[in-house]
Design a protein around this motif. Structure first.
Motif, mmCIF file in Angstrom:
data_model
loop_
_atom_site.group_PDB
_atom_site.id
_atom_site.type_symbol
_atom_site.label_atom_id
_atom_site.label_comp_id
_atom_site.label_asym_id
_atom_site.label_seq_id
_atom_site.Cartn_x
_atom_site.Cartn_y
_atom_site.Cartn_z
ATOM 1 N N LYS A 170 -102.509 13.483 19.220
ATOM 2 C CA LYS A 170 -102.730 13.779 17.813
ATOM 3 C C LYS A 170 -104.225 13.991 17.612
ATOM 4 O O LYS A 170 -105.031 13.121 17.963
ATOM 5 C CB LYS A 170 -102.242 12.580 16.979
ATOM 6 C CG LYS A 170 -101.978 12.932 15.553
ATOM 7 C CD LYS A 170 -101.139 11.840 14.886
ATOM 8 C CE LYS A 170 -100.810 12.169 13.445
ATOM 9 N NZ LYS A 170 -101.794 12.876 12.665
ATOM 10 N N ARG B 11 -104.684 16.690 12.096
ATOM 11 C CA ARG B 11 -103.289 16.906 11.704
ATOM 12 C C ARG B 11 -102.499 17.657 12.754
ATOM 13 O O ARG B 11 -101.319 17.951 12.571
ATOM 14 C CB ARG B 11 -103.257 17.745 10.423
ATOM 15 C CG ARG B 11 -103.709 16.964 9.249
ATOM 16 C CD ARG B 11 -103.481 17.817 8.046
ATOM 17 N NE ARG B 11 -103.939 17.126 6.858
ATOM 18 C CZ ARG B 11 -103.967 17.693 5.686
ATOM 19 N NH1 ARG B 11 -103.567 18.923 5.539
ATOM 20 N NH2 ARG B 11 -104.407 17.016 4.642
ATOM 21 N N ARG B 12 -103.182 18.029 13.802
ATOM 22 C CA ARG B 12 -102.492 18.852 14.801
ATOM 23 C C ARG B 12 -101.997 17.998 15.968
ATOM 24 O O ARG B 12 -102.545 16.934 16.251
ATOM 25 C CB ARG B 12 -103.446 19.927 15.333
ATOM 26 C CG ARG B 12 -103.912 20.877 14.233
ATOM 27 C CD ARG B 12 -104.810 21.927 14.773
ATOM 28 N NE ARG B 12 -105.837 21.358 15.658
ATOM 29 C CZ ARG B 12 -106.610 22.072 16.463
ATOM 30 N NH1 ARG B 12 -106.475 23.373 16.508
ATOM 31 N NH2 ARG B 12 -107.514 21.488 17.214
ATOM 32 N N SER C 234 -102.801 28.199 24.116
ATOM 33 C CA SER C 234 -103.023 27.027 23.269
ATOM 34 C C SER C 234 -101.812 26.113 23.370
ATOM 35 O O SER C 234 -100.670 26.575 23.372
ATOM 36 C CB SER C 234 -103.191 27.486 21.819
ATOM 37 O OG SER C 234 -102.776 26.457 20.946
ATOM 38 N N VAL D 39 -101.367 23.827 21.103
ATOM 39 C CA VAL D 39 -101.058 23.450 19.726
ATOM 40 C C VAL D 39 -99.915 24.333 19.231
ATOM 41 O O VAL D 39 -98.904 23.859 18.724
ATOM 42 C CB VAL D 39 -102.293 23.573 18.819
ATOM 43 C CG1 VAL D 39 -101.927 23.231 17.378
ATOM 44 C CG2 VAL D 39 -103.408 22.671 19.311
ATOM 45 N N GLU D 40 -100.081 25.639 19.416
ATOM 46 C CA GLU D 40 -98.994 26.561 19.091
ATOM 47 C C GLU D 40 -98.744 27.452 20.292
ATOM 48 O O GLU D 40 -99.183 28.610 20.322
ATOM 49 C CB GLU D 40 -99.368 27.416 17.885
ATOM 50 C CG GLU D 40 -99.191 26.682 16.578
ATOM 51 C CD GLU D 40 -99.638 27.525 15.407
ATOM 52 O OE1 GLU D 40 -99.057 28.614 15.242
ATOM 53 O OE2 GLU D 40 -100.574 27.105 14.710
#
Ligand code: ATP
Length: 331
Positions: A13, A16-17, A274, A276-277
């Motif tokens: 974490k 917020r990601r 990435s 994250v996404e």
């Protein structure tokens, strides 16, 4: 099987990601085998290694999957039991083990910490075991009272191996154990690890970015890419007949440990995605010379190619052709 990891998910974490560092990784570690966990920096190797000992960063969370070690799921063990497992059953040699020995204490003191505090040995037993351990890793026991700075890099790595072996674990996880060493010392350390592993019948997970280290010493290999397992299998079959374009690329990007390259070395173009996404479909597709439209859209399933050899690639059925094409790009 000593260890079966299934659908492991670990995230970090950050604000917020969530960084999905390990996203559905599955692999096995047989008893008495050295298994290489290999992949580029950032693919999640250390995260897997640390999840297996449950010594993870404060912002890390194991969000899914199982890690069944000797019949028990590490992910579900209460912390007290997990703590008993560490050193006694699973020993971890961290990435900077060579430099992480405490400079202000003698090596004997640091071995004592494990042998007496963790293992409950008496002072006399700990002294005898320390001498035995030093002999096992090829260091003169008279040097037990030396401080870490009095040892060379290779010897400090041997001390780290002695520490890991202290309480006779079933599994040692070594994170980049030879990365900072020159090639000759690398070979000596790997030879010794192999010898100790076969003498003691233990299993080893060897984490490395260098596929030539895996080829030199491992029985099996697990290739990770962007938080997932791209390919896994017996070492010889996977290195000589890789079925995932990423493994083909890795093989072409490293010289072997004997110093000979089978042709020109070709780096893999581009960078990992990435976490994250991550992109939909196969995460390697944006860098893959063989990617089809489908690869960018659909997550590939893991295909079993032969006994114990599998690859998560839509085109693994055409592996012979991909390999031939892959080696053409070398010349
Ligand atoms: P390396 O060989 O460089 O250690 P690796 O393959 O072992 O790489 P990890 O260290 O497991 O990879 O990292 C996986 C991903 O998680 C990377 O994108 C990394 O930046 C990220 N990461 C690791 N630790 C943290 C953390 N504490 N907080 C946020 N992100 C992290």
């Amino acid at each position: 099987m000593l260890l079966s990891v299934r659908d492991l998910e670990v995230g970090y974490k950050v604000g917020r990601r969530i960084i999905h560092a390990v996203d559905g990784a599955s692999f096995d570690v047989p008893r008495g085998a050295i298994v290489g966990l290999v992949g580029e920096s950032g693919c999640g190797k250390t995260t897997v290694a640390r999840a297996l000992t449950r010594v993870i960063a404060d912002n890390a969370l194991i969000t899914g999957g199982q890690m069944v070690f000797d019949g028990r799921d590490i992910a579900a063990l209460p912390e007290r039991e997990m703590n008993r497992l560490r050193w006694r059953d699973i020993a971890f040699i961290p990435q900077s083990a060579m430099n992480s020995l405490d400079p202000v204490y003698t090596v004997e003191y640091q071995l004592n910490e494990v042998l007496r505090r963790r293992g409950g040995l008496s002072a006399r037993q700990a002294r005898m075991r320390s001498e035995e351990l030093f002999e096992m890793v090829g260091i003169e026991p008279g040097r037990l009272r030396d401080f870490p700075h009095q040892f060379s890099g290779g010897m400090r790595q041997r001390v780290a191996i002695a520490l890991a072996l202290a309480l006779n674990p079933k599994l040692i996880i070594a994170d980049e154990p030879v990365t900072a060493l020159d090639v000759i010392v690398q070979r000596q350390i790997l030879d010794q690890l192999r010898e100790l592993q076969s003498q003691l019948g233990i299993s080893v997970i060897l984490v490395t970015h260098d596929i030539s280290v895996v080829a030199y010493v491992c029985d099996r290999v697990v290739v990770m890419y962007a938080g997932r397992v791209a390919e896994a299998g017996p070492m010889a079959a996977t290195i000589t007949r890789p079925a995932h374009p990423y493994t083909i690329g890795l093989r072409n990007a490293f010289p072997d440990l004997q110093g000979a390259a089978d042709g020109m070395l070709v780096p893999i173009e581009g960078a990992p995605p990435s976490l994250v996404e991550p992109p939909p479909g196969c995460r390697f597709a944006p860098r893959c010379p063989f990617a089809l439209e489908r690869c960018r859209l659909e997550v590939p399933e893991t295909h079993v190619l032969a006994d114990g050899h599998s690859a998560a690639c839509h085109r693994s059925g055409e592996a012979d052709m991909l390999r031939a094409e892959g080696s053409k790009t070398q010349t």
